[in-house]
Design a protein around this motif. Structure first.
Motif, PDB file in Angstrom:
ATOM      1  N   ILE A  35       0.863  -1.184   0.000  1.00 30.22           N
ATOM      2  CA  ILE A  35       0.000   0.000   0.000  1.00 30.22           C
ATOM      3  C   ILE A  35       0.893   1.225   0.000  1.00 30.22           C
ATOM      4  O   ILE A  35       1.871   1.291   0.752  1.00 30.22           O
ATOM      5  N   GLN A  36       0.594   2.166  -0.908  1.00 34.10           N
ATOM      6  CA  GLN A  36       1.307   3.435  -0.915  1.00 34.10           C
ATOM      7  C   GLN A  36       0.286   4.540  -1.080  1.00 34.10           C
ATOM      8  O   GLN A  36      -0.394   4.601  -2.091  1.00 34.10           O
ATOM      9  N   ASP A  37       0.198   5.382  -0.069  1.00 35.10           N
ATOM     10  CA  ASP A  37      -0.823   6.422  -0.029  1.00 35.10           C
ATOM     11  C   ASP A  37      -2.192   5.774  -0.233  1.00 35.10           C
ATOM     12  O   ASP A  37      -2.526   4.850   0.463  1.00 35.10           O
ATOM     13  N   SER A  38      -2.929   6.198  -1.255  1.00 40.17           N
ATOM     14  CA  SER A  38      -4.273   5.630  -1.402  1.00 40.17           C
ATOM     15  C   SER A  38      -4.270   4.432  -2.348  1.00 40.17           C
ATOM     16  O   SER A  38      -5.316   3.854  -2.629  1.00 40.17           O
ATOM     17  N   ASN A  39      -3.092   4.058  -2.849  1.00 43.50           N
ATOM     18  CA  ASN A  39      -3.018   2.979  -3.829  1.00 43.50           C
ATOM     19  C   ASN A  39      -2.654   1.646  -3.218  1.00 43.50           C
ATOM     20  O   ASN A  39      -1.730   1.545  -2.415  1.00 43.50           O
ATOM     21  N   ALA A  40      -3.372   0.617  -3.629  1.00 41.76           N
ATOM     22  CA  ALA A  40      -3.049  -0.744  -3.206  1.00 41.76           C
ATOM     23  C   ALA A  40      -2.482  -1.511  -4.397  1.00 41.76           C
ATOM     24  O   ALA A  40      -3.012  -1.432  -5.507  1.00 41.76           O
ATOM     25  N   ASP A  41      -1.388  -2.231  -4.151  1.00 40.70           N
ATOM     26  CA  ASP A  41      -0.805  -3.129  -5.153  1.00 40.70           C
ATOM     27  C   ASP A  41      -1.484  -4.480  -4.948  1.00 40.70           C
ATOM     28  O   ASP A  41      -1.297  -5.117  -3.923  1.00 40.70           O
ATOM     29  N   VAL A  42      -2.317  -4.910  -5.891  1.00 41.98           N
ATOM     30  CA  VAL A  42      -3.065  -6.158  -5.703  1.00 41.98           C
ATOM     31  C   VAL A  42      -2.618  -7.230  -6.691  1.00 41.98           C
ATOM     32  O   VAL A  42      -2.314  -6.952  -7.846  1.00 41.98           O
ATOM     33  N   LEU A  43      -2.561  -8.457  -6.183  1.00 38.20           N
ATOM     34  CA  LEU A  43      -2.244  -9.638  -6.987  1.00 38.20           C
ATOM     35  C   LEU A  43      -3.537 -10.423  -7.187  1.00 38.20           C
ATOM     36  O   LEU A  43      -4.179 -10.809  -6.200  1.00 38.20           O
ATOM     37  N   TYR A  44      -3.920 -10.637  -8.429  1.00 37.39           N
ATOM     38  CA  TYR A  44      -5.119 -11.435  -8.705  1.00 37.39           C
ATOM     39  C   TYR A  44      -4.777 -12.910  -8.486  1.00 37.39           C
ATOM     40  O   TYR A  44      -3.948 -13.474  -9.200  1.00 37.39           O
TER      41      TYR A  44
END
Ligand code: 2MR
Length: 213
Positions: free
Chosen positions: A95-104
């Motif tokens: 998570i960086q600021d309002s962004n989430a790094d997501v793995l499907y």
């Protein structure tokens, strides 16, 4: 029914089928030849399509009441996929600021999504094991490098072509080993054979032949 070994559990993902030398797979996502994801062809393929259809129906209509209070690294969530506006099971990797790094988790691809777009995953949607299996191509390293992750963009592009990445064309995979990452996740070490044309293509050997590996 299939005989599934439990020797290779990747935090809830499907184990590699035991007792069969070659397994039919789709390559669903590629980072490089040392890190890619496959789906095993089975009755689960149909169940996955049904799950995605159900999730898409559910999360497209009821999104407001499914917003989590907080989103943390490691959470399993429902996430939209902007390429097809369907909803998928995903894991928050960062998570960086309002962004989430997501793995499907059923495909292995990753993206950044605003945290506010993620929904709580209903337990109903957790019955099917995660379908993407992380793999490494056996016995090869990138040309001109000792490091296993130092693949050129050209090599990655060629590997995507050779594997029909996310094109849903069947390859044969042979598991030759496995290794455990520091994270605890298991990576299957495999050979990939393209049997779609008259002459079988061993994809690792082809990369060596074309001097990418
Ligand atoms: N509609 C796409 C399938 C997309 C599958 N999803 C995915 N990640 C979530 N990535 C591959 C298709 O038919 O190709």
């Amino acid at each position: 029914t299939e005989n599934l070994s439990s020797s290779s559990n990747n935090s809830g993902s499907l184990p590699w089928p035991s007792g069969r030398e070659y397994v039919e797979v789709y390559v669903s996502s590629v980072a490089n030849p040392s890190t890619f994801w496959v789906q095993i062809l089975s009755s689960n393929s149909v169940q996955l399509d049904e799950l995605v259809a159900q999730m898409t129906l559910f999360y497209s209509s009821e999104d407001e009441q499914n917003l989590p209070d907080t989103v943390s690294v490691g959470d399993i969530v429902a996430a939209p996929f902007d390429m097809d506006s369907s909803w998928y099971r995903a894991k928050v990797m960062g998570i960086q600021d309002s962004n989430a790094d997501v793995l499907y988790l059923d495909y292995g691809d990753s993206t950044y999504l605003d945290k506010s777009r993620l929904c709580t995953l209903s337990p109903n949607f957790l019955k099917l094991p995660f379908q993407a299996i992380e793999c490494e191509l056996s016995g090869i390293i990138p040309t001109g490098s000792g490091a296993n992750n130092d693949w050129s963009e050209a090599a990655v592009d060629r590997f995507e072509e050779l594997t029909y990445s996310a094109k849903w064309k069947v390859l044969m995979a042979k598991r030759v080993g496995a290794k455990k990452l520091a994270s605890g996740d298991v990576v299957q070490i495999v050979e990939l054979i393209d049997t779609n044309s008259e002459k079988d293509v061993n994809i690792g050997k082809q990369l060596v032949h074309e001097r990418y590996a």
